[in-house]
Scaffold this active site. Structure first.
Site, mmCIF file in Angstrom:
data_model
loop_
_atom_site.group_PDB
_atom_site.id
_atom_site.type_symbol
_atom_site.label_atom_id
_atom_site.label_comp_id
_atom_site.label_asym_id
_atom_site.label_seq_id
_atom_site.Cartn_x
_atom_site.Cartn_y
_atom_site.Cartn_z
ATOM 1 N N GLU A 134 34.975 -11.285 -22.052
ATOM 2 C CA GLU A 134 35.024 -9.985 -22.733
ATOM 3 C C GLU A 134 33.911 -9.113 -22.142
ATOM 4 O O GLU A 134 32.736 -9.459 -22.240
ATOM 5 C CB GLU A 134 34.804 -10.214 -24.234
ATOM 6 C CG GLU A 134 34.914 -8.988 -25.092
ATOM 7 C CD GLU A 134 34.736 -9.311 -26.584
ATOM 8 O OE1 GLU A 134 35.366 -8.624 -27.397
ATOM 9 O OE2 GLU A 134 33.975 -10.238 -26.928
ATOM 10 N N ILE A 135 34.302 -8.034 -21.486
ATOM 11 C CA ILE A 135 33.309 -7.121 -20.894
ATOM 12 C C ILE A 135 33.022 -6.014 -21.905
ATOM 13 O O ILE A 135 33.948 -5.339 -22.360
ATOM 14 C CB ILE A 135 33.828 -6.510 -19.574
ATOM 15 C CG1 ILE A 135 34.179 -7.624 -18.565
ATOM 16 C CG2 ILE A 135 32.805 -5.542 -18.981
ATOM 17 C CD1 ILE A 135 34.754 -7.107 -17.254
#
Length: 339
Positions: A134-135
């Site tokens: 998850e960025i």
């Protein structure tokens, strides 16, 4: 460190002591030894990969690195200290990322001398197996920094989703509703075995109580306390989830999860079983709800929170929500994702 070295990168693995850093590197050694034993790799390939990982304690080793990923304890002060010390030796155009699961990136970036180059890269445990990263984009994260983060995630063979900054981001926020809903049911007098079976019947890989044991009750409590502190500093009220009182109670008697051999379950060499003392602390009600109600509650808790994340602009797309839920916390895949 393992997935980066496996992708061909040179890696520096830092910890507070040489012993801890060596233990970190030994994790890669363990995975590689297993692969060699099963005939999936060779001793030469193993040694070549391990040679790419330098384990140490000195921040000066970070000189020449393109990307630093901080993965320390979920404590704002500790993270700020690591940020400052790493940036002191990093080149001005390099990227600093935090592998935090809950603390907002914009707040963590306040410790940075270059918040444009700061982002969140949230990995899932165990990293060698879990396919998602998850960025998280902070208020000041530049498009170039996001692009570099995206490139890195693709290079290590993971699937990226991009989310905007908020407390708990997307995955931790929604995942927490599953375990907390299950724990709240326990408090209401639902039989613990019915709760666990409902999770499995809903299509989740593990029941909510077993899952909380895996991630540890003490971590859940620590995150809640840090959230409470943060919100108080912002002058906001903190509404505690009914399940958190249960977590607090168990932590007080040392039942902090699988790592301690005791949480909602007891653990030994033969496996795990639900702790018999749960019935004393949380008496089972004479009348039990229909199993379908339990399944619905566990699913809707997640779907509703995912919808909130979309409404609040934390999520950038429906696809990110669905892919993120299935790859991030193994949300029931036959449902097509949390939305």
């Amino acid at each position: 460190a393992y997935v980066s070295a496996k992708a061909g990168m040179d890696v520096v693995l830092l910890d507070t002591s040489q012993e801890a850093a060596d233990k970190g590197k030994a994790y890669s050694q363990g995975l590689l030894d297993k692969a060699v034993a099963k005939g999936r790799s060779t001793a030469e390939k193993r040694d070549a990969l391990l040679a790419k990982i330098t384990a140490g304690t000195d921040f000066a080793l970070l000189q020449g690195c393109d990307l630093v990923i901080e993965a320390v304890f979920e404590d704002r002060a500790v993270k700020a200290d690591v940020t400052k010390r790493a940036e002191a030796v990093l080149a001005a155009d390099k990227v600093f990322a935090s592998n935090t699961s809950t603390l907002p990136i914009t707040g963590l970036a306040k410790a940075s001398a270059r918040p444009k180059n700061f982002l969140g890269l949230h990995f899932f445990s165990p990293v060698d197996k879990m396919p998602l990263v998850e960025i998280i984009v902070g208020a000041e994260t530049s498009d170039e920094t996001l692009a570099r983060g995206f490139d890195y995630v693709l290079q290590i063979g993971k699937t990226p989703i991009v989310v905007n900054d908020s407390r708990g981001f997307y995955t931790s926020r929604v995942f927490a509703t599953y375990v907390m809903e299950g724990i709240a049911m326990l408090k209401e007098g639902v039989h613990p075995r019915s709760i666990e079976v409902a999770g499995l019947q809903a299509g989740m890989p593990v029941g909510p109580l077993a899952l909380q044991d895996e991630v540890s009750l003490s971590l859940g409590l620590h995150v809640a306390d840090q959230t409470k502190k943060d919100l108080a500093a912002e002058g906001k009220a903190y509404a505690e989830h009914p399940g958190m009182g249960v977590v607090r109670q168990l932590c007080e008697i040392g039942r902090i999860g699988k790592k301690a051999g005791k949480g909602f379950y007891d653990y030994d060499e033969s496996g795990k079983r639900l702790w018999s003392g749960l019935a004393e602390l949380f008496p089972v009600a004479a009348e039990q709800p229909p199993q379908q109600d339990l399944i619905d509650r566990l699913m809707f808790a997640q779907a509703n929170e995912a919808a909130r994340c979309l409404d609040e602009g934390v999520l950038r797309s429906v696809a990110d929500a669905n892919i993120g839920s299935i790859f991030g916390w193994n949300f029931a895949p036959f449902q097509g994702g949390a939305l």
